[in-house]
Design a protein around this motif. Structure first.
Motif, short mmCIF file in Angstrom:
data_model
loop_
_atom_site.label_atom_id
_atom_site.label_comp_id
_atom_site.label_asym_id
_atom_site.label_seq_id
_atom_site.Cartn_x
_atom_site.Cartn_y
_atom_site.Cartn_z
N ASP A 56 0.85 -1.21 0.00
CA ASP A 56 0.00 0.00 0.00
C ASP A 56 0.88 1.25 0.00
N ILE A 57 1.94 1.19 0.80
CA ILE A 57 2.83 2.35 0.91
C ILE A 57 3.54 2.58 -0.42
N ALA A 58 4.05 1.50 -1.01
CA ALA A 58 4.77 1.61 -2.28
C ALA A 58 3.86 2.19 -3.36
N LYS A 59 2.61 1.72 -3.39
CA LYS A 59 1.65 2.21 -4.39
C LYS A 59 1.41 3.70 -4.22
N GLU A 60 1.26 4.09 -3.00
CA GLU A 60 0.99 5.51 -2.70
C GLU A 60 2.18 6.39 -3.09
N LEU A 61 3.39 5.92 -2.81
CA LEU A 61 4.58 6.70 -3.15
C LEU A 61 4.73 6.82 -4.66
N HIS A 62 4.44 5.73 -5.33
CA HIS A 62 4.53 5.73 -6.78
C HIS A 62 3.57 6.76 -7.37
N ALA A 63 2.35 6.74 -6.86
CA ALA A 63 1.32 7.67 -7.34
C ALA A 63 1.75 9.11 -7.08
N ALA A 64 2.39 9.34 -5.94
CA ALA A 64 2.84 10.70 -5.61
C ALA A 64 3.88 11.19 -6.61
N TYR A 65 4.80 10.29 -7.01
CA TYR A 65 5.81 10.67 -8.02
C TYR A 65 5.14 11.00 -9.34
N GLU A 66 4.15 10.19 -9.68
CA GLU A 66 3.45 10.41 -10.97
C GLU A 66 2.68 11.72 -10.97
N ARG A 67 2.27 12.17 -9.79
CA ARG A 67 1.59 13.47 -9.70
C ARG A 67 2.59 14.62 -9.72
N GLY A 68 3.86 14.28 -9.80
CA GLY A 68 4.89 15.31 -9.93
C GLY A 68 5.54 15.73 -8.63
N LYS A 69 5.38 14.93 -7.58
CA LYS A 69 6.01 15.29 -6.31
C LYS A 69 7.51 15.05 -6.37
N LYS A 70 8.26 15.98 -5.75
CA LYS A 70 9.72 15.85 -5.79
C LYS A 70 10.24 14.99 -4.65
N HIS A 71 9.43 14.84 -3.63
CA HIS A 71 9.90 14.09 -2.46
C HIS A 71 8.77 13.22 -1.93
N SER A 72 9.13 12.25 -1.13
CA SER A 72 8.12 11.46 -0.43
C SER A 72 8.58 11.24 0.99
N ILE A 73 7.73 11.59 1.90
CA ILE A 73 8.04 11.35 3.31
C ILE A 73 6.98 10.40 3.87
N ILE A 74 7.46 9.34 4.48
CA ILE A 74 6.55 8.39 5.13
C ILE A 74 6.81 8.50 6.63
N VAL A 75 5.78 8.73 7.41
CA VAL A 75 5.96 8.73 8.87
C VAL A 75 5.35 7.43 9.41
N VAL A 76 6.16 6.70 10.15
CA VAL A 76 5.72 5.41 10.69
C VAL A 76 5.81 5.44 12.21
N ALA A 77 4.75 4.99 12.84
CA ALA A 77 4.76 4.87 14.31
C ALA A 77 5.54 3.62 14.69
#
Ligand code: ATP
Length: 323
Positions: free
Chosen positions: A200-221
């Motif tokens: 799920d996380i990988a899919k979300e990050l991929h989608a963020a790059y495709e939307r043109g995001k330059k960075h991805s930050i994941i916060v994990v508890a």
């Protein structure tokens, strides 16, 4: 009431010192003698306590940690352990106790109260997982430290087209991760209350790059189904298909060590004053906490029997913002 004691227990939290200071000074203002117990329940069982004057708590309001020290004391979970503590209190004619700490510490406080001793608890843990106080001492400081880390990681993530993962504390509670993720504009937040899979996380990050995001930050508890180490392993194994690297930072105890924010100092001071006021008013076996902007008391029996819930509506808000 003539003599009271104060202790800090469990994990240290920025603002504990401000609470100790408030208990000591408001106690003395009431004409009482105030004793500081070293190393939490461990020190209570072994009689490690000394009288504190106003000057003993000078210059500590701005310091993180706890000048009294803290410890995890397994023996206190037994009736014999608590009887030892009661004997030490009796020996010094101490007739009231203030316990500054989180869930486990307040469970201990309730057990002592149920054995007949006047106890008042102060809500203090960076995890914010304690029922009876919307905010606990130390949370705001820990949150601001996590936020600063996110802000810094974003700068380097943007420069290198990398995904960064930040693991924050919080035991089984996702409060710190959720709030740090929202305040820091993270692309993904993973908390124990909403378990998810690495896919799920990988899919979300991929989608963020495709939307043109330059960075991805994941916060994990730290208590999430997959912690930082598990996610790193997954991303390493799938690097080729994912097309980007994942770097991880585990904040760990750095999160505890900061100077308390204004919010934590004020909260701790108000709760310290409320704790001695409760003892003076004969209101025992309660936790003093903050609810809807006011200082309240909640029976310790209710505090330990309930689990604090997290506002999961905030995850939906985060999802809408993250597009
Ligand atoms: P934090 O969540 O911030 O780490 P905490 O107060 O929840 O703080 P714990 O380590 O769970 O930290 O508890 C602190 C101490 O409280 C324990 O070491 C023990 O002495 C006492 N305690 C915990 N649970 C109980 C219990 N069931 N009965 C009596 N005492 C307890």
């Amino acid at each position: 009431m003539n003599k009271i004691a104060v202790l800090t227990s469990g994990g240290d939290a920025p603002g504990m010192n401000a609470a100790i200071r408030a208990v000591v000074r408001t106690g003395i203002a009431k004409g009482w003698e105030v004793y500081g117990v070293q190393q939490g329940y461990e020190g209570l069982m072994n009689g490690h306590m000394d009288q504190m004057g106003q000057r003993a708590v000078g210059g500590i309001v701005q310091q993180g940690g706890t000048i009294l020290g803290s410890a995890r004391a397994l023996e206190f979970k037994t009736v014999e352990g608590r009887q030892k503590a009661l004997a030490e209190l009796k020996k010094r004619e101490i007739d009231g106790l203030v316990v500054i700490g989180g869930n486990g510490s307040q469970t201990g406080a309730n057990a002592l109260y149920e054995m007949g001793f006047p106890v008042v608890g102060i809500a203090s843990t960076i995890d914010n997982d304690l029922y009876g106080s919307e905010m606990t001492i130390g949370v705001d400081t820990a949150l601001n430290i996590a936020l600063e880390a996110i802000d810094r990681l974003k700068i380097t993530a943007s420069s290198h087209k990398r995904a960064f993962l930040l693991e924050v504390m919080g035991r089984d509670c996702g409060y710190l991760a959720l709030m740090a993720g929202i305040a820091g504009g993270a692309e993904y937040i993973s908390i124990p209350e909403l378990p998810n899979e690495p896919e799920d996380i990988a899919k979300e990050l991929h989608a963020a790059y495709e939307r043109g995001k330059k960075h991805s930050i994941i916060v994990v508890a730290e208590g999430a189904k997959y912690n930082a180490n598990a996610l790193i392993q997954y991303f390493k194994e799938h690097k080729a298909e994912l097309g980007f690297e994942l770097r991880a930072t585990i904040l760990g105890h750095i999160q505890r060590g900061g100077a308390p924010t204004a919010f934590d100092r004020i909260l701790a001071t108000r709760l310290g004053g409320a704790a001695t006021a409760a003892l003076a008013g004969g209101e025992y076996g309660v936790l003093v906490g903050l609810n809807k902007g006011t200082i309240t008391t909640t029976p310790l029996s209710v505090v330990v029997a309930n689990k604090k819930s997290l506002d999961l509506g905030l995850i939906e808000l985060h999802d809408e913002l993250n597009n």
